[in-house]
Design a protein around this motif. Structure first.
Motif, PDB file in Angstrom:
ATOM      1  N   MET A 223       0.853  -1.187   0.000  1.00  0.00           N
ATOM      2  CA  MET A 223       0.000   0.000   0.000  1.00  0.00           C
ATOM      3  C   MET A 223       0.887   1.234   0.000  1.00  0.00           C
ATOM      4  O   MET A 223       1.923   1.281   0.671  1.00  0.00           O
ATOM      5  CB  MET A 223      -0.921  -0.010   1.220  1.00  0.00           C
ATOM      6  CG  MET A 223      -1.757  -1.265   1.339  1.00  0.00           C
ATOM      7  SD  MET A 223      -2.937  -1.216   2.697  1.00  0.00           S
ATOM      8  CE  MET A 223      -4.106  -0.018   2.070  1.00  0.00           C
ATOM      9  N   HIS A 224       0.444   2.238  -0.749  1.00  0.00           N
ATOM     10  CA  HIS A 224       1.223   3.463  -0.868  1.00  0.00           C
ATOM     11  C   HIS A 224       0.286   4.649  -0.793  1.00  0.00           C
ATOM     12  O   HIS A 224      -0.830   4.616  -1.310  1.00  0.00           O
ATOM     13  CB  HIS A 224       1.990   3.497  -2.187  1.00  0.00           C
ATOM     14  CG  HIS A 224       2.717   4.791  -2.432  1.00  0.00           C
ATOM     15  ND1 HIS A 224       3.702   5.245  -1.587  1.00  0.00           N
ATOM     16  CD2 HIS A 224       2.585   5.718  -3.400  1.00  0.00           C
ATOM     17  CE1 HIS A 224       4.157   6.394  -2.033  1.00  0.00           C
ATOM     18  NE2 HIS A 224       3.493   6.710  -3.131  1.00  0.00           N
ATOM     19  N   GLY A 225       0.763   5.721  -0.168  1.00  0.00           N
ATOM     20  CA  GLY A 225      -0.045   6.930  -0.037  1.00  0.00           C
ATOM     21  C   GLY A 225      -0.603   7.044   1.365  1.00  0.00           C
ATOM     22  O   GLY A 225      -0.237   6.305   2.279  1.00  0.00           O
ATOM     23  N   THR A 271      -3.128   3.780  -2.566  1.00  0.00           N
ATOM     24  CA  THR A 271      -3.297   2.827  -3.659  1.00  0.00           C
ATOM     25  C   THR A 271      -2.709   1.497  -3.218  1.00  0.00           C
ATOM     26  O   THR A 271      -1.821   1.449  -2.351  1.00  0.00           O
ATOM     27  CB  THR A 271      -2.583   3.301  -4.936  1.00  0.00           C
ATOM     28  OG1 THR A 271      -1.193   3.523  -4.639  1.00  0.00           O
ATOM     29  CG2 THR A 271      -3.193   4.589  -5.455  1.00  0.00           C
ATOM     30  N   VAL A 272      -3.211   0.403  -3.792  1.00  0.00           N
ATOM     31  CA  VAL A 272      -2.748  -0.941  -3.451  1.00  0.00           C
ATOM     32  C   VAL A 272      -2.095  -1.549  -4.682  1.00  0.00           C
ATOM     33  O   VAL A 272      -2.734  -1.682  -5.729  1.00  0.00           O
ATOM     34  CB  VAL A 272      -3.904  -1.835  -2.968  1.00  0.00           C
ATOM     35  CG1 VAL A 272      -3.376  -3.218  -2.599  1.00  0.00           C
ATOM     36  CG2 VAL A 272      -4.607  -1.203  -1.771  1.00  0.00           C
ATOM     37  N   VAL A 273      -0.822  -1.896  -4.551  1.00  0.00           N
ATOM     38  CA  VAL A 273      -0.092  -2.562  -5.628  1.00  0.00           C
ATOM     39  C   VAL A 273      -0.172  -4.065  -5.369  1.00  0.00           C
ATOM     40  O   VAL A 273       0.486  -4.591  -4.468  1.00  0.00           O
ATOM     41  CB  VAL A 273       1.373  -2.101  -5.692  1.00  0.00           C
ATOM     42  CG1 VAL A 273       2.099  -2.796  -6.829  1.00  0.00           C
ATOM     43  CG2 VAL A 273       1.446  -0.591  -5.831  1.00  0.00           C
ATOM     44  N   ILE A 300      -9.559   0.158   3.055  1.00  0.00           N
ATOM     45  CA  ILE A 300      -9.166   0.153   1.640  1.00  0.00           C
ATOM     46  C   ILE A 300      -9.118  -1.280   1.107  1.00  0.00           C
ATOM     47  O   ILE A 300      -9.581  -1.575  -0.005  1.00  0.00           O
ATOM     48  CB  ILE A 300      -7.792   0.837   1.462  1.00  0.00           C
ATOM     49  CG1 ILE A 300      -7.874   2.323   1.834  1.00  0.00           C
ATOM     50  CG2 ILE A 300      -7.285   0.664   0.044  1.00  0.00           C
ATOM     51  CD1 ILE A 300      -8.747   3.145   0.919  1.00  0.00           C
ATOM     52  N   ARG A 304     -11.233  -3.166  -1.877  1.00  0.00           N
ATOM     53  CA  ARG A 304     -10.587  -3.846  -3.009  1.00  0.00           C
ATOM     54  C   ARG A 304     -10.944  -5.333  -3.087  1.00  0.00           C
ATOM     55  O   ARG A 304     -10.410  -6.032  -3.936  1.00  0.00           O
ATOM     56  CB  ARG A 304      -9.073  -3.686  -2.910  1.00  0.00           C
ATOM     57  CG  ARG A 304      -8.598  -2.237  -2.976  1.00  0.00           C
ATOM     58  CD  ARG A 304      -8.958  -1.589  -4.313  1.00  0.00           C
ATOM     59  NE  ARG A 304      -8.596  -0.184  -4.349  1.00  0.00           N
ATOM     60  CZ  ARG A 304      -7.437   0.269  -4.799  1.00  0.00           C
ATOM     61  NH1 ARG A 304      -6.516  -0.585  -5.234  1.00  0.00           N
ATOM     62  NH2 ARG A 304      -7.177   1.557  -4.807  1.00  0.00           N
TER      63      ARG A 304
END
Length: 385
Positions: A223-225, A271-273, A300, A304
């Motif tokens: 996860m980023h952000g 966002t999830v990579v 989140i 998803r």
């Protein structure tokens, strides 16, 4: 004339069946070392009692209490001259009192002529303050110096927040890992764990998550952000105004100096990579204290498509309203070790589960006293774990 020899004898390991996690049951001689608890609260002595039971020794006789004016007093009730002394100190919510108890006991043992004083500190306090922030200080380095000055000669701890903290000390530090215990919990207690995916809630936790994923043969998501601006934004200067020196201020020899334009830091939305749809999401970290970030990450992941959310962490500080927030969140289960006492939090939130790590701490004590290698306790563990 027979030669008389003095000193502690090396303890022997009996030929007994293996216990869980691969460690053999220990039969440790009582001579040559003592184990003390440096805490004045009953809840914090539970881990010390479990460790001494595994070692087959009695907890050292000492009295740790607070004077009416809140001064810490330690009274050691038995001789420690020429012996290896292990001080077990778990850290409750009152961190500063626990630190003073440890310092005062270490100094009392030092002045009582103990041979070696080894601190067993499963959760090392102030480990998050190991970097310089603006005009702050590296408090973790200060604490390391205080422990050395008090008389400690060795430390056994678990999952330091940053492994570089070991460089703050002027004596050996054994940084044990809780990951084998947490991985075994995943394999034995999470149904259909083969359909799980290991999640790092930030890029900085990706290496730890990768280590878990590789050993469990599972996928990895990062996860980023961030969902909103946190307090760290102010700490690291993300929201600081650009520097513009007054026109009247000049520096001799550097008149008219112009700095490049400073771009403000700004993180994108979360966002999830990685694909978490229809999977069990297992978020791994070393410390869970302020749970708002974990709750936001769980929401989140639910959006998803993840249908279950687990949090795996070594140190469950769970301060303030953390149990209530967890109970009301999308998190299904929080699994932590007993490096920090959290029985009260478990009563408030049934989602919190505990994994016992007293076995590896007891084995570390035995090997340290006997002068044996600690490599066995780090087998199959990556450097980034």
């Amino acid at each position: 004339m027979p030669i008389r020899r003095f000193g502690g004898h090396r303890s022997l390991v009996s030929q007994s069946p293996k216990l869980s996690y691969g460690f053999a049951k220990m039969n440790v001689s009582k001579s040559g070392y003592r184990v003390f608890s440096a805490n004045s609260t009953t809840a914090c002595t539970e881990l010390a009692k479990k460790i001494t039971e595994r070692l087959g020794v009695e907890l050292g006789k000492s009295l740790v209490y607070q004077e009416p004016n809140r001064e810490t007093r330690v009274d050691v009730k038995e001789s420690v001259r020429g012996q290896d002394i292990f001080i077990i100190q778990t850290i409750p919510r009152d961190v500063n009192t626990a630190i003073m108890e440890l310092l005062v006991m270490a100094y009392a043992l030092k002045t009582s002529c103990a041979k070696n004083i080894i601190g067993v500190i499963p959760y090392f306090p102030y480990s998050k303050q190991c970097k310089m922030r603006k005009r702050g200080s590296i408090v973790c380095k200060l604490l390391a110096s205080m422990l050395a000055k008090a008389g400690l000669t060795h430390i056994i701890t678990m999952d330091l927040h940053q492994k570089e903290i070991q460089g703050f000390f002027s004596f050996p530090v054994d940084n044990l890992r809780a990951s084998p215990f947490l991985i075994q919990y995943i394999q034995e207690e999470i149904p259909d764990y083969r359909n799980a995916i290991i999640v790092a809630k930030s890029p900085s936790a990706a290496k730890r998550a990768q280590s878990y994923a590789e050993r469990l043969r599972l996928g990895l998501a990062v996860m980023h952000g961030e969902a909103h601006h946190s307090e760290l934004d102010m700490v690291d200067g993300r929201n600081s105004p650009p520097f513009s020196p007054p026109s009247s201020r000049t520096t001799q020899g550097h008149t008219g100096l112009e700095l490049p334009l400073m771009m403000a830091k700004e993180k994108p939305p979360i966002t999830v990579v990685g694909d978490v749809g229809g999977r069990i999401a297992i978020i791994v970290d070393d410390i869970i204290d302020d749970v708002e970030d974990f709750v936001a990450a769980a929401e989140i992941l639910k959006e998803r498509g993840a249908y279950k959310i687990y949090i795996m962490a070594t140190h469950g500080l769970l301060s303030a309203d953390a149990p209530r927030i967890i109970e009301e969140s999308a998190i299904d289960e929080v699994v932590v070790t007993n490096t920090v006492p959290h029985e009260v939090q478990k009563l408030q939130c049934p989602k919190i589960k505990t994994v016992d790590v007293s076995m590896i701490l007891a084995e570390a004590i035995r090997r340290t006293h006997n002068g044996e290698s600690m490599a066995y306790l780090f087998r199959n563990i990556a450097v980034d774990d």
